[in-house]
Design a protein around this motif. Structure first.
Motif, PDB file in Angstrom:
ATOM      1  N   GLY A   1       0.782  -1.236   0.000  1.00  0.00           N
ATOM      2  CA  GLY A   1       0.000   0.000   0.000  1.00  0.00           C
ATOM      3  C   GLY A   1       0.807   1.275   0.000  1.00  0.00           C
ATOM      4  O   GLY A   1       0.226   2.360  -0.048  1.00  0.00           O
ATOM      5  N   ALA A   2       2.146   1.188   0.044  1.00  0.00           N
ATOM      6  CA  ALA A   2       2.946   2.410   0.099  1.00  0.00           C
ATOM      7  C   ALA A   2       2.776   3.243  -1.163  1.00  0.00           C
ATOM      8  O   ALA A   2       2.607   4.471  -1.100  1.00  0.00           O
ATOM      9  CB  ALA A   2       4.419   2.061   0.315  1.00  0.00           C
TER      10      ALA A   2
ATOM     11  N   LEU B   1      11.922   5.717   6.925  1.00  0.00           N
ATOM     12  CA  LEU B   1      12.900   5.974   5.870  1.00  0.00           C
ATOM     13  C   LEU B   1      12.432   5.406   4.524  1.00  0.00           C
ATOM     14  O   LEU B   1      12.512   6.081   3.484  1.00  0.00           O
ATOM     15  CB  LEU B   1      14.251   5.380   6.263  1.00  0.00           C
ATOM     16  CG  LEU B   1      15.391   5.538   5.245  1.00  0.00           C
ATOM     17  CD1 LEU B   1      15.625   7.002   4.932  1.00  0.00           C
ATOM     18  CD2 LEU B   1      16.661   4.888   5.780  1.00  0.00           C
ATOM     19  N   ALA B   2      11.936   4.157   4.535  1.00  0.00           N
ATOM     20  CA  ALA B   2      11.447   3.548   3.302  1.00  0.00           C
ATOM     21  C   ALA B   2      10.253   4.332   2.744  1.00  0.00           C
ATOM     22  O   ALA B   2      10.143   4.529   1.520  1.00  0.00           O
ATOM     23  CB  ALA B   2      11.057   2.093   3.543  1.00  0.00           C
TER      24      ALA B   2
ATOM     25  N   ALA C   1      -0.070   4.479   4.869  1.00  0.00           N
ATOM     26  CA  ALA C   1      -0.492   3.191   4.320  1.00  0.00           C
ATOM     27  C   ALA C   1       0.356   2.054   4.877  1.00  0.00           C
ATOM     28  O   ALA C   1      -0.171   0.998   5.277  1.00  0.00           O
ATOM     29  CB  ALA C   1      -0.400   3.226   2.795  1.00  0.00           C
ATOM     30  N   LEU C   2       1.671   2.241   4.933  1.00  0.00           N
ATOM     31  CA  LEU C   2       2.546   1.191   5.461  1.00  0.00           C
ATOM     32  C   LEU C   2       2.231   0.883   6.920  1.00  0.00           C
ATOM     33  O   LEU C   2       2.170  -0.288   7.329  1.00  0.00           O
ATOM     34  CB  LEU C   2       4.008   1.619   5.326  1.00  0.00           C
ATOM     35  CG  LEU C   2       4.732   1.268   4.022  1.00  0.00           C
ATOM     36  CD1 LEU C   2       6.151   1.810   4.065  1.00  0.00           C
ATOM     37  CD2 LEU C   2       4.761  -0.233   3.807  1.00  0.00           C
ATOM     38  N   LEU C   3       2.041   1.920   7.714  1.00  0.00           N
ATOM     39  CA  LEU C   3       1.745   1.707   9.129  1.00  0.00           C
ATOM     40  C   LEU C   3       0.396   1.009   9.310  1.00  0.00           C
ATOM     41  O   LEU C   3       0.241   0.153  10.184  1.00  0.00           O
ATOM     42  CB  LEU C   3       1.761   3.045   9.869  1.00  0.00           C
ATOM     43  CG  LEU C   3       3.128   3.735   9.964  1.00  0.00           C
ATOM     44  CD1 LEU C   3       2.996   5.068  10.687  1.00  0.00           C
ATOM     45  CD2 LEU C   3       4.133   2.840  10.683  1.00  0.00           C
ATOM     46  N   ALA C   4      -0.587   1.363   8.487  1.00  0.00           N
ATOM     47  CA  ALA C   4      -1.896   0.720   8.586  1.00  0.00           C
ATOM     48  C   ALA C   4      -1.810  -0.765   8.244  1.00  0.00           C
ATOM     49  O   ALA C   4      -2.371  -1.622   8.947  1.00  0.00           O
ATOM     50  CB  ALA C   4      -2.897   1.423   7.669  1.00  0.00           C
TER      51      ALA C   4
END
Length: 339
Positions: A92-93, A245-246, A131-134
C-alpha cells in the motif's frame, strides 16, 4: 568477486539499456549517433540532439532512479516484515503516495508542486507512511504476521485508498486535474524534466546509503526477531525508523513517477539469487537491477503500441502479476494455509 562481477555486469547492462532508451522511440536514432550526441561529438547538435537531451534523457534517468529506489525499498521491506511477498506496491505504500499526491493536485496546490515545490512530495510521503503503518498494524494483530494476513491487509488498504482516490477524482470537475491525477494512478515517466530529477536522485542516494549502513541489523532481523533482540537490537524502534525511511524514499519517487507496481517484489528476489541475502551486497545489486528493469519496461511501454504510449505501470503489472502468483504459491507450500 561474485558481488563485484555482478555489479560490473549490471552496470554494463544499465549503460546498454540507457543507450537503447535514448535511441528507440517514435523517432529512431542510430545508437552510434546517440553516443556521438551524448559524448559531444560532431553530431551533438540538431534535431536528434534535442530529442536525446530534452525529451528522452530526463525520462530514462528518472526511470533508472525510480527503478533503483523501488527495488531497494522492496528488499528492505521484505526484511522488515520477514516476508518475501512484501513490496511498496503490495503493502500500500505506492497507493498511499498516489492518494496523497492526488489530494494535493485536486486541492489546487498541484501547479506549485509540479513547478518544483515540496507540497507534492510531502503529501506523497505522508500517504506512503500512513499506508505502510496501517498495513503493518492490521497484519500484526494477535502478535503474529502470516503471508495471508499481510496480503489481505495490503489489499484492504489498497482498496480503501483506491476508493478514496476515485471519490476525489469524481468530485473534481476540472478535466485538467482529472488528466493529471490519472497519471498518478497508472504510473508513467512521460512528464520527466531535468529540473525534477534532483529530489528523487537525492532521495535514492541518501536512502540507499543509509539503508546499506543498516545492513547488519537488517540481516539480524531477517534471520529472526528473537535472535536479533538477544544480540541487542531494539527491533521495535529499528523497524519503525526504517519504515519511515522507506516511506520517505517511496513517497518522493512516486511523487514524480506515479504508482509503479511489482518492481520491489521481483528485483530483490533476482538479486538474492545472484549475491545472497546479505544486505550489504544485496542492496547495491538490487538498485542496479531495478534501474535496468524499469528503463527497459519504460522502453517497452513507449514502443510496443507506438505511436500510442502504454503506462509503464501496466507493463510492470503484466510481468509482475504472474510472478506474484508464483511466489504466493511457493510461499503457501511452506506455510500451509495462512489464517
Amino acid at each position: 568477486m561474485r558481488r563485484g562481477l555482478t555489479l560490473l555486469l549490471l552496470a554494463a547492462a544499465l549503460a546498454v539499456s540507457i543507450v537503447a532508451g535514448l535511441a528507440l522511440g517514435a523517432v529512431r536514432i542510430p545508437p552510434g549517433q546517440v553516443l556521438d550526441i551524448v559524448l559531444g561529438g560532431p553530431g551533438a547538435r540538431g534535431a536528434f540532439a534535442s530529442i536525446v537531451w530534452d525529451v528522452r534523457m530526463p525520462r530514462v534517468l528518472l526511470g533508472a532512479v525510480v527503478g533503483a529506489g523501488l527495488a531497494v525499498t522492496g528488499a528492505v521491506l521484505q526484511a522488515l516484515v520477514r516476508n518475501p511477498l512484501a513490496d511498496p506496491f503490495l503493502l500500500g505504500a505506492s497507493s498511499g503516495a498516489s492518494a496523497g499526491a492526488v489530494l494535493v493536485i485536486v486541492s489546487g496546490a498541484g501547479a506549485a508542486a509540479a513547478a518544483g515545490g515540496m507540497g507534492l512530495p510531502a503529501a506523497a510521503f505522508a500517504g506512503s507512511l500512513a499506508a505502510l503503518l496501517a498495513v503493518y498494524a492490521l497484519a500484526r494483530r494477535g502478535g503474529t504476521m502470516t503471508t495471508g494476513r499481510l496480503i489481505l491487509a495490503g489489499v484492504a488498504v489498497q482498496y480503501v485508498l483506491s476508493a478514496l482516490t476515485s471519490l476525489v477524482l469524481v468530485l473534481s470537475a476540472k478535466p485538467d486535474q482529472l488528466r493529471t491525477a490519472l497519471f498518478w494512478t497508472l504510473g508513467g515517466l512521460g512528464g520527466a524534466r531535468w529540473d525534477e530529477l534532483a529530489l528523487p536522485a537525492a532521495a535514492l542516494l541518501a536512502g540507499t546509503a543509509l539503508l546499506t549502513a543498516l545492513a547488519r541489523p537488517l540481516d539480524l532481523l531477517l534471520a529472526g526477531e528473537e535472535g536479533a533482540r538477544t544480540l541487542g537490537l531494539d527491533t521495535g524502534r529499528f523497524r519503525a525508523a526504517v519504515f519511515v525511511l522507506a516511506s520517505l524514499v517511496v513517497g518522493v519517487l512516486v511523487a514524480y513517477s506515479g504508482a509503479i507496481g511489482f518492481v520491489g517484489l521481483m528485483v530483490p528476489h533476482a538479486a538474492r539469487m545472484a549475491v545472497g541475502a546479505g544486505h550489504r551486497a544485496l542492496l547495491p545489486v538490487a538498485a542496479l537491477a531495478g534501474a535496468v528493469f524499469l528503463v527497459l519496461a519504460d522502453l517497452v511501454a513507449r514502443t510496443a503500441a507506438a505511436p500510442e504510449e502504454v503506462p509503464v505501470g501496466v507493463v510492470t503489472a503484466l510481468v509482475g502479476g504472474p510472478f506474484f502468483l508464483w511466489m504466493l504459491r511457493r510461499t503457501s507450500r511452506t506455510e500451509g494455509v495462512a489464517g
